[in-house]
Design an enzyme around this catalytic site. Structure first.
Site, PDB file in Angstrom:
ATOM      1  N   CYS A  20      39.340  17.160  22.878  1.00  0.00           N
ATOM      2  CA  CYS A  20      37.823  17.521  23.067  1.00  0.00           C
ATOM      3  C   CYS A  20      37.405  17.947  24.350  1.00  0.00           C
ATOM      4  CB  CYS A  20      37.238  16.725  21.895  1.00  0.00           C
ATOM      5  SG  CYS A  20      36.766  14.710  22.807  1.00  0.00           S
ATOM      6  N   CYS A  23      36.603  14.952  26.900  1.00  0.00           N
ATOM      7  CA  CYS A  23      38.311  14.705  27.154  1.00  0.00           C
ATOM      8  C   CYS A  23      37.791  15.723  28.811  1.00  0.00           C
ATOM      9  CB  CYS A  23      39.026  14.931  26.925  1.00  0.00           C
ATOM     10  SG  CYS A  23      39.814  14.163  25.244  1.00  0.00           S
ATOM     11  N   ASP A 421      25.818  54.469  41.673  1.00  0.00           N
ATOM     12  CA  ASP A 421      26.303  55.791  43.108  1.00  0.00           C
ATOM     13  C   ASP A 421      26.935  56.658  42.886  1.00  0.00           C
ATOM     14  OD1 ASP A 421      27.642  55.765  45.965  1.00  0.00           O
ATOM     15  OD2 ASP A 421      29.406  55.834  45.030  1.00  0.00           O
ATOM     16  N   ASP A 622      31.297  52.479  43.853  1.00  0.00           N
ATOM     17  CA  ASP A 622      32.868  52.684  44.146  1.00  0.00           C
ATOM     18  C   ASP A 622      33.253  52.455  45.678  1.00  0.00           C
ATOM     19  OD1 ASP A 622      32.446  54.638  44.988  1.00  0.00           O
ATOM     20  OD2 ASP A 622      34.795  55.568  45.164  1.00  0.00           O
ATOM     21  N   ASP A 626      28.794  50.073  48.889  1.00  0.00           N
ATOM     22  CA  ASP A 626      27.828  50.150  47.518  1.00  0.00           C
ATOM     23  C   ASP A 626      28.313  48.320  47.423  1.00  0.00           C
ATOM     24  OD1 ASP A 626      27.601  52.678  46.794  1.00  0.00           O
ATOM     25  OD2 ASP A 626      29.688  52.718  45.865  1.00  0.00           O
TER      26      ASP A 626
END
Length: 727
Positions: A20, A23, A421, A622, A626
């Site tokens: 559970c 635990c 961008d 990319d 950026d």
């Protein structure tokens, strides 16, 4: 996402014995106290502990800490991943045989309850004979873990089950000895049976949550055809090394990442990237492990093998995302950590209140206390978040969307603005030559010969655009001498005895003997107004030509922007290009706001300014420039074709540069978060209703066990709905 400092290292432990959320919390605290561990998180759904540890952290100390907490842990070997089916099959099989035993011996009790009557009445000692195997054999794992918890002065769901059934079982023995009726042996047996049934259904359902991850793992073939001298040998894919030459026949999957050395074919990369169209493969072109070869036979040179392949990286990103904790889970974790002790107190208060306060028989008071212990299991709370994460991140990975952190799911549901961008994101990032103005009485071929001779010596993006045109027209290039490149300006040299220069307007004009004519200036301005980037060519210190370049807008940019607007997001465009190009791109894609001439620092400041206004921002980019904005944003989405820095900074990585995936990623994140909220609502609501009901009314313990089991199964089944919703 910040890169961990070099003095730390990630570690993964396999944890056994957890039942559970309590635990998981206990193991997490134990690992967090080990010297050198900076951060620890235990995922109850995957049975794994994810650690950020210092170089001096000892594996033995970690395993000892887990053992002392009452569980077993071992270091995951390398980056290997246990198959979800294997993990859950073992647990399901262990649960199944105990369940079958319990069903056989508790069936008479169930028949008695469903069809009560004197002819169904069982003698007390027959009840004992039926209940004892269920309590001692089928229920032994609960009792064993409860004793382990007792040694560590802790309690969890197993404590509730063991204490409740043991109370019912042993309280019935004096009744049997006295020859009386009204024992709780039936309740003891049925509670264990129903809980085992619920546990088996829960594990079976959880097995399905790992299906998407397992499908990714199944993409990689088991063997590879390796060319050794003049022989072709079939070897396990694990033995393939970089540089090996492999043969891939039609219809086979590529075993590793590599480069085509011989042959031509088409490859289906849809299972890896989501791209439906086949990709042409020829000598020099990359292929990726797990993708499917078409109708041609290819020879490839292995480049990345084992856990270095793209597919392996995707699998590990998915698993790591499934192992992180979403902020919404913190409430469930806090509740689970204190829930069991509180329930034990409530059960004791219930017994004393009914027995001493109301004055009912102690046996009736005991039945109410047992019902409280059983009905209050926090399993559903522990499963609410991780099961939804397992399903959601797996679906995303199958569609080429890598969600790196669970926090993304909450961030994606509360966004206000998208900052794009331009180059490589909204545009293809590969400029092409779209127009050419000749100032001198020169042919187009001669201009391309002189310009190409210089541009062949540089890697500038605009040079590549011009060289592409040179190759298309098959222009023969002469040798260039005395070549000198000025970064940010241009390049000069001597070609066939002529002084040649190509570059920006200031760079070229500084080399001219006379100013450009009005006609040259007019054409240059017309190109600028059209949104093109221009380069100037000078021949023997006279203006000879103007090249107009353009970075084409992606075909899916406009559709992607409109999809994001439908989600209620404001679209911003940031670019380092001039205002004319920025405005033109913004108008074509439908951006609401644009800014030109933006440096990396400007982009970072722009995102910070939006956040200062109270807006929550997602950045899509990319490139290197950026990365700062991606890390500053509330959510960063990196294009898979971008730089490694950008992808490391992004919270979500798109394997293929398809902008439609941006809206799909945000929509999927919202769906997953909605399911998590539904799961938590059910888990909390169940306990809020059933615990008071068990305290103040007479809920049969067997019924309490059945409803508790169903609550966990309901949470897992609700998470599985994402499969059908996102088909």
């Amino acid at each position: 996402m910040p890169v961990p400092p070099p003095e730390t290292r990630p570690m993964v432990l396999e944890i056994e014995g957890m039942t559970c959320a309590s635990c998981a919390n206990r193991v997490e605290r134990a690992l967090g106290n080990v010297a050198g561990v900076l951060r620890a998180h235990v995922n109850f759904a995957t049975h794994r502990a994810y650690l950020e540890a210092g170089p001096g952290t000892e594996v033995k100390a970690l395993e000892t800490a887990v053992h002392e907490a009452g569980y077993e842990g071992r270091l995951s070997e390398g980056r290997s991943i246990r198959r979800p089916s294997g993990l859950y099959d073992q647990e399901r099989n262990r649960t199944l045989w105990r369940l079958l035993l319990a069903l056989v011996f508790s069936a008479p009790f169930l028949v008695f309850h469903l069809a009560p009557g004197d002819h169904h009445h069982l003698s007390p000692w027959i009840q004992f004979a039926l209940a004892a195997p269920v309590f001692f054999i089928s229920g032994w794992p609960f009792h064993q873990r409860a004793l382990q918890n007792l040694r560590h002065f802790s309690a969890n769901m197993d404590t509730l089950v063991s204490l409740g059934t043991a109370t019912a079982f042993f309280a019935s023995i004096p009744i049997l000895v006295q020859g009386g009726e009204g024992s709780y042996l039936d309740a003891s047996a049925l509670i264990i049976t129903f809980i085992l049934l619920g546990r088996w259904l829960e594990v079976s359902a959880k097995r399905r949550t790992g299906r998407a991850l397992e499908l990714l793992m199944d993409l990689q073939p088991r063997t590879a055809h390796v060319v050794k001298a003049t022989k072709l040998m079939d070897v396990p894919v694990e033995t393939v090394g970089p540089g090996d030459i492999l043969l891939v026949r039609p219809g086979e999957s590529f075993p590793v990442d590599g480069e085509v050395t011989e042959g031509r074919s088409l490859a289906d990369e849809s299972l890896l990237t989501g791209e439906p169209l086949p990709v042409e493969k020829a000598p020099g072109v990359q292929v990726f492990g797990g993708t499917l070869n078409g109708e041609g036979t290819l020879s490839i040179r292995a480049v990345a093998v084992g856990d270095k392949t793209i597919l392996s990286g995707i699998i590990h990103l998915v698993e790591e995302a499934q192992g992180t904790r979403a902020p919404i889970q913190r409430l469930a974790d806090r509740v689970s950590s204190i829930f069991v002790p509180v329930v034990l107190g409530v059960a004791l208060a219930t017994f004393l209140g009914w027995w001493l306060g109301v004055g009912v028989l102690w046996s009736a008071a005991m039945a109410r206390a047992v019902a409280v212990l059983v009905v209050a299991c926090p399993c559903a709370l522990g499963l609410a978040t991780p099961t939804a994460l397992l399903v959601g991140t797996g679906i995303a990975a199958r569609r080429g969307i890598l969600i790196r952190r669970a926090e993304v799911l909450e961030q994606a549901s509360r966004l206000d603005a998208v900052v794009f961008d331009k180059t490589g994101t909204l545009t293809e990032g590969k400029p092409r030559l779209v127009d050419l103005y000749r100032a001198e009485d020169l042919t187009e071929e001669k201009i391309l010969r002189y310009a190409g001779a210089l541009e062949a010596r540089t890697n500038h993006p605009l040079a590549k655009a011009l060289m592409k045109e040179v190759m298309v027209l098959r222009v023969d290039l002469p040798h260039a001498e005395d070549v000198h490149e000025t970064p940010g300006g241009g390049i000069t040299g001597r070609v066939e005895g002529h002084e040649v220069a190509i570059g920006t307007k200031p760079f070229v004009e500084a080399l001219l003997e006379e100013a450009p004519s009005d006609q040259v200036r007019a054409h240059a301005e017309a190109f600028r107004q059209g949104g093109q980037t221009i380069s100037f060519l000078a021949l023997d210190k006279k203006m000879a030509a103007i090249f107009a370049m353009e970075d084409p807008i992606r075909a899916d940019s406009m559709g992607a922007v409109q999809a994001l607007k439908k989600l209620g997001l404001e679209i911003h465009l940031l670019t380092g290009d001039g205002p004319v190009i920025a405005e033109r791109v913004a108008q074509r894609v439908g951006a609401d706001v644009f800014r030109s001439g933006a440096t990396p620092a400007d982009k970072l400041a722009y995102v910070a300014a939006l956040q200062a206004k109270g807006q929550r921002v997602v950045v899509v980019g990319d490139g290197y420039n950026d990365a700062p904005a991606l890390m500053k944003a509330d959510l960063g989405i990196a294009m898979g074709t971008g730089t490694d820095v950008a992808k490391e900074a992004g919270d979500i990585v798109l394997v293929k540069p398809e902008l439609a995936k941006v809206a799909e990623a945000l929509g999927l994140s919202r769906d997953v978060l909605a399911v998590i909220k539904q799961n938590l609502f059910w888990a909390f609501g169940y306990n809020l209703v059933m615990v008071p009901l068990a305290v103040f009314t007479q809920v049969p313990p067997a019924l309490a066990a059945l409803t508790m089991s169903l609550s966990s199964v309901t949470v897992v089944a609700n998470s599985l709905r994402l499969y059908w919703k996102r088909r």
